[in-house]
Design a protein around this motif. Sequence first.
Motif, mmCIF file in Angstrom:
data_model
loop_
_atom_site.group_PDB
_atom_site.id
_atom_site.type_symbol
_atom_site.label_atom_id
_atom_site.label_comp_id
_atom_site.label_asym_id
_atom_site.label_seq_id
_atom_site.Cartn_x
_atom_site.Cartn_y
_atom_site.Cartn_z
ATOM 1 N N LEU A 102 9.813 -1.265 61.498
ATOM 2 C CA LEU A 102 11.255 -1.548 61.484
ATOM 3 C C LEU A 102 11.831 -1.379 60.075
ATOM 4 O O LEU A 102 12.906 -0.793 59.911
ATOM 5 N N ALA A 103 11.139 -1.879 59.060
ATOM 6 C CA ALA A 103 11.605 -1.744 57.681
ATOM 7 C C ALA A 103 11.685 -0.271 57.284
ATOM 8 O O ALA A 103 12.639 0.153 56.615
ATOM 9 N N HIS A 104 10.713 0.504 57.697
ATOM 10 C CA HIS A 104 10.689 1.939 57.404
ATOM 11 C C HIS A 104 11.908 2.644 58.008
ATOM 12 O O HIS A 104 12.442 3.588 57.427
ATOM 13 N N ASN A 105 12.340 2.179 59.159
ATOM 14 C CA ASN A 105 13.485 2.773 59.854
ATOM 15 C C ASN A 105 14.801 2.055 59.556
ATOM 16 O O ASN A 105 15.778 2.234 60.291
ATOM 17 N N ASN A 106 14.814 1.222 58.506
ATOM 18 C CA ASN A 106 16.019 0.493 58.093
ATOM 19 C C ASN A 106 16.595 -0.306 59.265
ATOM 20 O O ASN A 106 17.796 -0.282 59.530
ATOM 21 N N THR A 107 15.724 -1.004 59.954
ATOM 22 C CA THR A 107 16.090 -1.744 61.157
ATOM 23 C C THR A 107 15.641 -3.192 61.038
ATOM 24 O O THR A 107 14.593 -3.475 60.460
ATOM 25 N N ILE A 116 23.605 -19.855 77.739
ATOM 26 C CA ILE A 116 23.734 -18.989 78.912
ATOM 27 C C ILE A 116 23.369 -17.565 78.514
ATOM 28 O O ILE A 116 23.314 -17.235 77.329
ATOM 29 N N ASN A 117 23.144 -16.729 79.497
ATOM 30 C CA ASN A 117 22.810 -15.340 79.231
ATOM 31 C C ASN A 117 24.043 -14.623 78.656
ATOM 32 O O ASN A 117 25.099 -14.599 79.287
ATOM 33 N N ALA A 118 23.908 -14.077 77.453
ATOM 34 C CA ALA A 118 25.022 -13.361 76.823
ATOM 35 C C ALA A 118 25.224 -12.031 77.539
ATOM 36 O O ALA A 118 24.265 -11.311 77.828
ATOM 37 N N ASP A 119 26.481 -11.697 77.807
ATOM 38 C CA ASP A 119 26.759 -10.430 78.480
ATOM 39 C C ASP A 119 26.651 -9.259 77.489
ATOM 40 O O ASP A 119 26.546 -9.446 76.281
ATOM 41 N N ALA A 120 26.687 -8.054 78.031
ATOM 42 C CA ALA A 120 26.495 -6.844 77.224
ATOM 43 C C ALA A 120 27.577 -6.698 76.151
ATOM 44 O O ALA A 120 27.292 -6.259 75.031
ATOM 45 N N VAL A 121 28.803 -7.101 76.452
ATOM 46 C CA VAL A 121 29.906 -6.987 75.489
ATOM 47 C C VAL A 121 29.665 -7.907 74.302
ATOM 48 O O VAL A 121 29.840 -7.513 73.139
ATOM 49 N N MET A 122 29.241 -9.136 74.587
ATOM 50 C CA MET A 122 28.966 -10.089 73.508
ATOM 51 C C MET A 122 27.815 -9.598 72.629
ATOM 52 O O MET A 122 27.902 -9.644 71.393
ATOM 53 N N ILE A 123 26.752 -9.115 73.249
ATOM 54 C CA ILE A 123 25.603 -8.592 72.503
ATOM 55 C C ILE A 123 26.052 -7.420 71.632
ATOM 56 O O ILE A 123 25.688 -7.335 70.453
ATOM 57 N N GLU A 124 26.841 -6.544 72.178
ATOM 58 C CA GLU A 124 27.327 -5.371 71.426
ATOM 59 C C GLU A 124 28.208 -5.796 70.257
ATOM 60 O O GLU A 124 28.086 -5.265 69.146
ATOM 61 N N ASN A 125 29.097 -6.763 70.475
ATOM 62 C CA ASN A 125 29.973 -7.246 69.397
ATOM 63 C C ASN A 125 29.180 -7.881 68.254
ATOM 64 O O ASN A 125 29.436 -7.600 67.085
ATOM 65 N N VAL A 126 28.225 -8.723 68.606
ATOM 66 C CA VAL A 126 27.404 -9.374 67.578
ATOM 67 C C VAL A 126 26.560 -8.329 66.848
ATOM 68 O O VAL A 126 26.452 -8.355 65.615
ATOM 69 N N THR A 127 26.014 -7.386 67.581
ATOM 70 C CA THR A 127 25.209 -6.321 66.971
ATOM 71 C C THR A 127 26.042 -5.505 65.984
ATOM 72 O O THR A 127 25.610 -5.252 64.855
ATOM 73 N N GLN A 128 27.250 -5.108 66.403
ATOM 74 C CA GLN A 128 28.126 -4.318 65.525
ATOM 75 C C GLN A 128 28.488 -5.096 64.264
ATOM 76 O O GLN A 128 28.483 -4.556 63.158
ATOM 77 N N LYS A 129 28.796 -6.373 64.424
ATOM 78 C CA LYS A 129 29.162 -7.222 63.278
ATOM 79 C C LYS A 129 27.995 -7.340 62.295
ATOM 80 O O LYS A 129 28.181 -7.202 61.087
ATOM 81 N N LEU A 130 26.808 -7.583 62.826
ATOM 82 C CA LEU A 130 25.623 -7.705 61.973
ATOM 83 C C LEU A 130 25.309 -6.387 61.260
ATOM 84 O O LEU A 130 24.978 -6.378 60.074
ATOM 85 N N GLN A 131 25.421 -5.282 61.988
ATOM 86 C CA GLN A 131 25.138 -3.979 61.383
ATOM 87 C C GLN A 131 26.104 -3.661 60.258
ATOM 88 O O GLN A 131 25.698 -3.126 59.224
ATOM 89 N N MET A 133 27.690 -5.903 58.405
ATOM 90 C CA MET A 133 27.420 -6.846 57.307
ATOM 91 C C MET A 133 26.142 -6.492 56.552
ATOM 92 O O MET A 133 26.101 -6.550 55.328
ATOM 93 N N LEU A 134 25.096 -6.129 57.287
ATOM 94 C CA LEU A 134 23.777 -5.937 56.696
ATOM 95 C C LEU A 134 23.471 -4.486 56.317
ATOM 96 O O LEU A 134 22.485 -4.219 55.650
ATOM 97 N N GLN A 135 24.301 -3.568 56.786
ATOM 98 C CA GLN A 135 24.096 -2.137 56.534
ATOM 99 C C GLN A 135 22.721 -1.664 57.021
ATOM 100 O O GLN A 135 22.061 -0.868 56.374
ATOM 101 N N LYS A 136 22.304 -2.200 58.161
ATOM 102 C CA LYS A 136 21.050 -1.813 58.789
ATOM 103 C C LYS A 136 21.256 -1.776 60.293
ATOM 104 O O LYS A 136 22.160 -2.424 60.820
#
Length: 183
Positions: A102-107, A116-131, A133-136
């Motif tokens: 993962l480190a090699h692939n900047n991931t 509760i189970n997070a829906d796909a939209v919530m997962i996508e929003n959090v993922t985009q925000k983290l990416q 912020m972290l530039q990874k």
Amino acid sequence: MNYGKIGIRYAKALFLTAIEENALEQVHNDMQLLKQLVSENPSFHFFLQTPILKPSEKKEFFQSVFSHHIHSLTLRFLDLLTQNRRENQLVDTIRNFQTLYLAHNNTLSATLITTINADAVMIENVTQKLQSMLQKTVLLKNKIDESIVGGFILQIEDKEFDASAKTQLKKIKNNLIKTSMIK
């Protein structure tokens, strides 16, 4: 003996050799396959842990079962583990290999813990925000834990951001206790 260091050393050796032999993706896929096999098959996990079998018997087993299914480097690696009687370190080695990959692939790998189970939209929003912020690249998975009452806990590698209702209520309780003790 520090077994954690053993897994790290074997993982680094395998990782660097996989890069050298231009087989990183194949070896990574093999590690994922072995990880799945260990987690889903208790008898395979027991086979790795048991010191009763001779290394030659374990090596023969790996050859017969995996020779047509995994990359030759991975098979040579399993032989090396067996020869050195370190096959019981395979799970730790796989985990450390995954971290290096993962480190090699900047991931980064992250877990969002919710009630509760997070829906796909919530997962996508959090993922985009983290990416952003972290530039990874972030691989986010959702885990359900009803004991946190509400809110969420975000785990990114060895860091944790706890915004759960359970933790907030605990902090309020502790502040109230401290306040009542001052009087």
